[in-house]
Enzyme design. Sequence first.
Site, short mmCIF file in Angstrom:
data_model
loop_
_atom_site.label_atom_id
_atom_site.label_comp_id
_atom_site.label_asym_id
_atom_site.label_seq_id
_atom_site.Cartn_x
_atom_site.Cartn_y
_atom_site.Cartn_z
N ASP A 24 52.26 61.21 47.87
CA ASP A 24 53.51 61.90 48.20
C ASP A 24 54.57 60.84 48.51
OD1 ASP A 24 54.74 64.69 49.06
OD2 ASP A 24 55.40 63.21 50.52
N GLU A 26 58.75 60.09 49.87
CA GLU A 26 60.05 60.50 50.42
C GLU A 26 61.09 59.62 49.75
OE1 GLU A 26 60.18 63.14 52.11
OE2 GLU A 26 58.03 63.28 52.47
N HIS A 165 57.34 66.63 55.85
CA HIS A 165 58.27 65.81 55.08
C HIS A 165 58.15 64.33 55.42
CE1 HIS A 165 60.23 69.17 53.14
NE2 HIS A 165 60.37 69.76 54.30
N ASP A 170 52.14 64.58 54.45
CA ASP A 170 52.17 65.52 53.32
C ASP A 170 51.03 65.24 52.35
OD1 ASP A 170 54.38 66.49 54.53
OD2 ASP A 170 55.76 66.17 52.86
#
Length: 578
Positions: A24, A26, A165, A170
């Site tokens: 994952d 960001e 998030h 995540d």
Amino acid sequence: MQGVQGTLDDLGTPLAEVTFTVVDLETTGGSADECGITEIGAVKVRGGAVIGELGTLVDCGLPIPPFISVLTGITQQMVVGAPRVPEVLASFLEFARGTVLVAHNAPFDVGFLKAACARHGYAWPAFPVLDTADLARRVLTREEVPDRKLGTLARFFRASTVPDHRALADARATVDVLHGLLERLGAFGVASLEEAKSFAKAPTKEQQAKRHLADAVPSGPGVYLFEDASGEILYIGKSGDLRTRVRSYFTASETRGRVREMVGIAERVRTIPCPTALEAEIRELRLIAAHKPRYNRRSKFPERAIWLKLTDEAFPRLSVVRECRSDEAAYLGPFPSAGSAEEARAALYETTPLRQCNQPLTERRIAAGKTHTCALPELGRCGSPCDGRETPEAYAGHVALARAAMTGDAGPVVRAARGRIDRLAGELRYEEAAQRRDRLAAFLRAAWRAQRFAALAACPELVAARPGPSGGWELAVIRRGRLAATGVIPPGAPRYRPYVDACVATAETVLDGPQRFAAGPEEMDCVLRWLESPGVRLVEVTGVWSCPVGGAEGMRAWIDGAYGDPKPYAGRRGDSPV
């Protein structure tokens, strides 16, 4: 006939023996080409057991927008001193070597990783990829989960980690979701990696069984309506080629869970052929607004558009409203959200000291002492008309300035806002400068849109022609911003006038109503896009079609740049639009 025993290769790789790297990211935004990675989290699992984790913040060299910091909790200060992108990529590629990548909405994360590799000279390995969102669409029904968001699936499968998030959290939640989905796959007879990959994208049995619904669909532009056995409209769409588009709903290319579910319920497809793609687009919008099909997500509630209104009263104020009425008030918008309307209102308040209270304010109430004051006058942000310190004539000057900025010359608002942005940037307060910039951009975008709408709606009739895709011309008759008729001049027609006259004669009559505009915002956007497309020629214009000098239209390039420029704002005076 003698049977032949299959080999292990024929069976594929058992899922229990596959090593997965669940990843994952960001990021600073949604575009892999323009934005960067701020955090990466990865968990390596095999046979249901975790065998390794990787997690780190990343300094991608790009500013983190304030709304991203609010969403993820990652600020610019947090990534200072973090590893740079090339270092993190090298570590991740080594960590994930020889495994199957898994991500929720994998095209996003994999797209960013591929773009970063290309940017920094790394070869992208040919990772097999599984998307937990795709798997969820196949194995979970709408009755079980309302959507396929990671948070929803984590709750459904009782994940041990709540997604928040942040990349590693995540990724850990996605591991639990993956294990839950793999258990579900067993009920479908899916036991190998190869079967899982094909299963995620394959058309459902319902899709395959309904392919006959597209048999009678004609080619050409138009609108299509999926209906159930009782005649209820489930979904409305439009296309430049009805036959090709409707057929795609019954193939593997249609992966949207809601749409696949809709296809399973549908019993017929009704079509409305249209002479032009513009008419098809407008008809789709009007039909969706009229019928509000349960499987359409956008355009269902045009009446919920958000506007900023400069009220028509003794001491006008700025109010966020749901209607744009045909009255003496000035309107700005429509806005995509109440938040953007508040940003535009804040930009106007910084330039014009209008009152910010909602109390009814008249000269009689002020004289009788029936009003109350607030702290804004002491801060220099309001002239205090509520207690008589500011005369109605002085307050009317602020109102005139706000009205002019909303409907005509936006220069004063831009100059005042840019002065504050330059000062904040000069003090190295970049996040505050970016916030003021976004407020100004929200105001300018809304002013640009409202001024374009007002100019188009002011024309009682406008007739335009655009070259057709197969030759000839497409005609459009627009009355007060509403599409009233379309037609086609065939290739090689000796005269165009009869076709224009026939189109105008059969056009819809558009009368004034309680709303300021005869068409909804999305319809006017479609019409304006068509009018601004290459090759369009104006045939007839009744009235005047123009935008104000000094209006937001002239600042459109700067508006787009304010949102798209990935470099930090540092008080660059040379790029000012005024």
